[in-house]
Design a protein around this motif. Structure first.
Motif, PDB file in Angstrom:
ATOM      1  N   LEU A 190     -65.306  79.985 -75.581  1.00 51.36           N
ATOM      2  CA  LEU A 190     -65.570  81.248 -75.801  1.00 51.36           C
ATOM      3  C   LEU A 190     -65.166  82.194 -74.417  1.00 51.36           C
ATOM      4  O   LEU A 190     -65.594  81.575 -73.299  1.00 51.36           O
ATOM      5  N   LYS A 191     -64.914  83.252 -74.565  1.00 52.57           N
ATOM      6  CA  LYS A 191     -64.553  84.150 -73.533  1.00 52.57           C
ATOM      7  C   LYS A 191     -66.055  84.772 -73.084  1.00 52.57           C
ATOM      8  O   LYS A 191     -66.775  84.882 -73.834  1.00 52.57           O
ATOM      9  N   GLU A 192     -66.109  85.433 -71.904  1.00 52.37           N
ATOM     10  CA  GLU A 192     -67.164  86.041 -71.291  1.00 52.37           C
ATOM     11  C   GLU A 192     -67.674  87.181 -72.273  1.00 52.37           C
ATOM     12  O   GLU A 192     -68.701  87.373 -72.584  1.00 52.37           O
ATOM     13  N   GLU A 193     -66.637  88.087 -72.626  1.00 50.65           N
ATOM     14  CA  GLU A 193     -66.856  89.067 -73.384  1.00 50.65           C
ATOM     15  C   GLU A 193     -67.527  88.825 -74.994  1.00 50.65           C
ATOM     16  O   GLU A 193     -68.290  89.245 -75.476  1.00 50.65           O
ATOM     17  N   GLN A 194     -66.716  87.349 -75.380  1.00 47.51           N
ATOM     18  CA  GLN A 194     -67.251  86.901 -76.558  1.00 47.51           C
ATOM     19  C   GLN A 194     -68.804  86.318 -76.660  1.00 47.51           C
ATOM     20  O   GLN A 194     -69.712  86.561 -77.427  1.00 47.51           O
ATOM     21  N   LEU A 195     -69.020  85.852 -75.473  1.00 49.99           N
ATOM     22  CA  LEU A 195     -70.277  85.253 -75.231  1.00 49.99           C
ATOM     23  C   LEU A 195     -71.595  86.427 -75.216  1.00 49.99           C
ATOM     24  O   LEU A 195     -72.456  86.321 -75.698  1.00 49.99           O
ATOM     25  N   GLU A 196     -71.103  87.466 -74.657  1.00 51.16           N
ATOM     26  CA  GLU A 196     -71.999  88.632 -74.554  1.00 51.16           C
ATOM     27  C   GLU A 196     -72.330  89.124 -75.906  1.00 51.16           C
ATOM     28  O   GLU A 196     -73.423  89.546 -76.161  1.00 51.16           O
ATOM     29  N   LEU A 197     -71.381  89.198 -76.741  1.00 52.62           N
ATOM     30  CA  LEU A 197     -71.343  89.970 -78.291  1.00 52.62           C
ATOM     31  C   LEU A 197     -72.302  88.893 -78.948  1.00 52.62           C
ATOM     32  O   LEU A 197     -73.197  89.366 -79.601  1.00 52.62           O
ATOM     33  N   ILE A 198     -72.163  87.645 -78.683  1.00 51.29           N
ATOM     34  CA  ILE A 198     -72.739  86.806 -79.383  1.00 51.29           C
ATOM     35  C   ILE A 198     -74.436  86.726 -79.011  1.00 51.29           C
ATOM     36  O   ILE A 198     -75.206  86.595 -79.684  1.00 51.29           O
TER      37      ILE A 198
END
Length: 384
Positions: A190-198
């Motif tokens: 997962l990308k950093e942006e995706q991790l933040e959304l999660i």
């Protein structure tokens, strides 16, 4: 809702009427003739638009006004000269009789509820009975005022059913939302942006779960409907469970946790038991520890100390300071400061839940020493 408001207004009206009736004897003494006094008293009772009855010191009904006959579906032939033992089956008859005995013996008013048959229908009624002494004959009487609270009780039961559905159904769905982000994070790639959304999704789910738990328990405690069944609760496991859900906040601020039991660092497997309710304890410590994490400066320690003494003492310390403007109202409802999404229910609910379990809560705060929350709980089952 209108019916509930009407009931509240009606109850206040009844209480005013009761006060008037209890003080009416002295006013009637000013009337010169017995016939006039009796006639005046009779007209007052007949005109009052709430159900009222009078019993003598032998428990016999000697009077009832028209609203009482209408509510109960009785006539004077079926009521006057009778007692509750003639009108009701056991065990209700004995319960009502015993209440009347207490009032006659003590002279003190009492209020209680009963399930009775009114016009072939089961109704829940509230009865307030007062002791009245005739100053001339010295005979004792019971003056009863009745209110039908069937609708209110049905609404309370409906609310309980809604609570049950919320607790079992809604909470289960929220837990799924909380667990999915964790599974996605474990899967990797997962990308950093995706991790933040999660992370945002997980935080929102945890917050929703906490709000559901808190709102349900607060409503029940504020209305006296909470069924408190004390048992042994291990606060060490409760604290670590709360910090598990607060892990992201601690990680972002680089906070550490230290738990001590009787001034020694807690070892693996150690326990600290209090008498309480597991869910209430979790809500209390989750809210207080969440506040401690949010208030603490970064890269500091959250310290929890537990002491076995005459009462169970727990101290929660962080290096932050409670703002001056909310210190006097720190445990009041909807009090918050500096939190973008703060509800102002955290410390209020912690206080209400602590007191429900027979405990106390207080705090100290200063720029030099930071903030410490003090909780004390009894060592036994004496509080119910």
């Amino acid at each position: 809702m209108d019916k509930v408001l009407n009931y509240t207004e009606r109850l206040a009206y009844l209480q005013r009427r009761i006060t008037e009736l209890e003080t009416m004897s002295s006013a009637l003494d000013a009337l010169p003739e017995t016939g006039k006094r009796a006639g005046f008293f009779y007209q007052v009772l007949q005109q009052v638009d709430v159900p009222i009855f009078i019993q003598d010191n032998a428990h016999r009904f000697v009077y009832a006004n028209p609203p009482y006959y209408k509510m109960m579906g009785l006539t004077s032939e079926h009521l006057l000269g009778k007692t509750v033992r003639d009108l009701y089956n056991e065990p209700l008859a004995s319960e009502l009789w015993n209440q009347e005995d207490v009032i006659l013996a003590t002279g003190k008013s009492r209020e209680y509820e009963a399930e009775v048959e009114c016009q072939a229908e089961s109704r829940r009624i509230s009865i307030r009975k007062s002791h009245l002494l005739d100053p001339k004959t010295h005979h004792a009487y019971l003056v009863g005022v009745v209110s039908d609270i069937t609708v209110q009780k049905r609404m309370e039961n409906l609310r309980e059913e809604v609570d049950r559905i919320t607790r079992h159904d809604l909470k289960g769905q929220i837990m799924s939302l909380v667990n999915i982000p964790r599974l996605l994070r474990i899967s990797g790639n997962l990308k950093e942006e995706q991790l933040e959304l999660i992370q945002m999704l997980e935080d929102a789910g945890i917050q929703m779960l906490d709000m559901v738990n808190t709102s349900l328990n607060l409503y029940r405690m504020e209305t006296g409907l909470f069924n408190y069944t004390p048992s042994q609760v291990d606060l060490v496991s409760i604290v670590y469970k709360a910090f598990y859900f607060l892990g992201n906040t601690m990680e972002q601020k680089h906070l550490s946790l230290e738990v001590k039991l009787d001034s020694e660092i807690v070892d693996c497997g150690q326990k600290f038991f209090i008498i309480g309710d597991d869910l209430l304890c979790y809500s209390i410590f989750y809210n207080l520890l969440k506040n401690a994490c949010e208030a603490s400066p970064s890269e500091r320690k959250i310290l929890i100390e537990m002491f076995n003494a005459e009462s169970k003492l727990i101290r929660i310390h962080n290096d932050g300071v409670i703002p001056e403007e909310i210190r006097k109202t720190f445990f009041d409802k909807f009090v918050t400061s500096g939190k973008r999404y703060g509800t102002g229910l955290g410390t209020y609910s912690a206080k209400l839940m602590t007191e429900t379990m027979g405990g106390t809560i207080d705090f100290s705060t200063s720029n030099e020493l930071g903030t410490t929350i003090f909780l004390r709980f009894p060592n036994n089952h004496s509080h119910h």
